[in-house]
Design an enzyme around this catalytic site. Structure first.
Site, PDB file in Angstrom:
ATOM      1  N   GLN A  36      35.561  16.325  46.281  1.00 35.96           N
ATOM      2  CA  GLN A  36      35.535  15.640  45.211  1.00 35.96           C
ATOM      3  C   GLN A  36      34.158  15.033  44.778  1.00 35.96           C
ATOM      4  O   GLN A  36      33.832  14.649  43.548  1.00 35.96           O
ATOM      5  CB  GLN A  36      36.540  14.435  45.119  1.00 35.96           C
ATOM      6  CG  GLN A  36      36.082  13.313  45.964  1.00 35.96           C
ATOM      7  CD  GLN A  36      37.130  12.077  45.834  1.00 35.96           C
ATOM      8  OE1 GLN A  36      38.317  12.365  45.112  1.00 35.96           O
ATOM      9  NE2 GLN A  36      36.772  10.936  46.665  1.00 35.96           N
ATOM     10  N   ARG A 109      25.354   9.412  61.127  1.00 40.23           N
ATOM     11  CA  ARG A 109      26.631  10.253  60.712  1.00 40.23           C
ATOM     12  C   ARG A 109      26.055  11.231  59.380  1.00 40.23           C
ATOM     13  O   ARG A 109      26.474  12.179  59.650  1.00 40.23           O
ATOM     14  CB  ARG A 109      27.413   9.110  59.790  1.00 40.23           C
ATOM     15  CG  ARG A 109      28.814   9.958  59.111  1.00 40.23           C
ATOM     16  CD  ARG A 109      29.509   8.861  58.204  1.00 40.23           C
ATOM     17  NE  ARG A 109      30.320  10.154  57.548  1.00 40.23           N
ATOM     18  CZ  ARG A 109      30.037  10.898  56.440  1.00 40.23           C
ATOM     19  NH1 ARG A 109      28.827  11.253  56.202  1.00 40.23           N
ATOM     20  NH2 ARG A 109      31.269  11.486  56.079  1.00 40.23           N
ATOM     21  N   TYR A 214      22.550   1.053  69.440  1.00 40.28           N
ATOM     22  CA  TYR A 214      22.029   2.093  70.061  1.00 40.28           C
ATOM     23  C   TYR A 214      21.290   2.824  69.075  1.00 40.28           C
ATOM     24  O   TYR A 214      21.195   2.844  67.901  1.00 40.28           O
ATOM     25  CB  TYR A 214      23.136   3.199  70.594  1.00 40.28           C
ATOM     26  CG  TYR A 214      24.211   3.312  69.486  1.00 40.28           C
ATOM     27  CD1 TYR A 214      23.983   4.511  68.575  1.00 40.28           C
ATOM     28  CD2 TYR A 214      25.481   2.665  69.378  1.00 40.28           C
ATOM     29  CE1 TYR A 214      25.077   4.611  67.508  1.00 40.28           C
ATOM     30  CE2 TYR A 214      26.346   3.084  68.316  1.00 40.28           C
ATOM     31  CZ  TYR A 214      26.120   4.119  67.338  1.00 40.28           C
ATOM     32  OH  TYR A 214      26.969   4.411  66.670  1.00 40.28           O
TER      33      TYR A 214
END
Length: 224
Positions: A36, A109, A214
């Site tokens: 979308q 990500r 991290y």
């Protein structure tokens, strides 16, 4: 039957959808993707991926691009959030690779998403953006899928990877909304002036809280 119908249509081109499409394509399945979003943005923060994941990326021929964008911590250190006292240490790095046959990695990500997106595009998997699911129904042994923008397909299989407010999940009659657990996680990325000499994952444990930090982006930033 739609002569252009793929064997599999994947709804959602996030990390899960891209990984599913890539795996199916590598197995010789005809696959298409819809999402979308009108464009992909650099959203999210860090992800820790263990050897069970990096081994798959290696099998898909993605180890070299993974090493160009990820960080590979030497260990995981647990500390008391109030005193700073060391509670425990788990060696990673070469030990993880020797024991499990693949490395332990920390990655932004957006970098993982881009890595998978490039791999999917390299296999010429069609990707249709700005397509929001409107209808999913059985049709002559297949699945008829239509979007609000008029895109339609009748694949043999629909993979629903369209997120928390999944339209494909609703099409199966699973309409119970997600329930808020009451827990919150604040996440952010902090640029580093120089990479850590010995990259590691540190978790600070305290009453009703924990903080995890991290390195990501080959040590150029810290996920907190």
């Amino acid at each position: 039957m739609d002569k252009h119908a793929p064997q599999v249509l994947v709804a959602g081109a996030g990390i899960g959808g891209l990984a599913a499409a890539l795996a199916l394509s590598r197995q010789g399945e005809g696959v298409e993707l819809i999402d979308q979003a009108s464009a992909f943005a650099e959203v999210g923060a860090g992800i820790q991926i263990g050897p069970n994941v990096t081994r798959i990326l290696r099998d898909w021929g993605l180890e070299a691009p993974l090493r160009r964008v990820a960080s590979f911590p030497h260990g995981l250190l647990a500390r008391d959030a109030r005193s700073g006292r060391e509670l425990g240490h788990l060696p990673l790095g070469q030990r993880a690779e020797q024991r499990y046959g693949a490395p332990y990695a920390c990655i932004h990500r957006a970098d993982l998403h881009q890595l998978l997106l490039q791999a999917v595009r390299a296999r010429d998997v069609p990707l249709h953006l700005n397509q929001r699911l409107a209808e999913v129904r059985p049709s002559e042994g297949r699945v008829h899928v239509r979007t609000e923008q008029g895109f339609s397909r009748s694949p043999s299989l629909l993979v629903g990877a369209d997120g928390l407010w999944s339209r494909s999940r609703q099409a199966l009659g699973l309409n119970e909304p997600p329930r808020f657990s009451g827990h919150l996680a604040y996440r952010g990325i902090v640029p580093l002036a120089q990479p850590m000499a010995e990259p590691q994952v540190t978790v600070w444990l305290g009453p009703r809280l924990h903080i995890v930090q991290y390195p990501v982006q080959t040590g150029r930033a810290m996920n907190v």
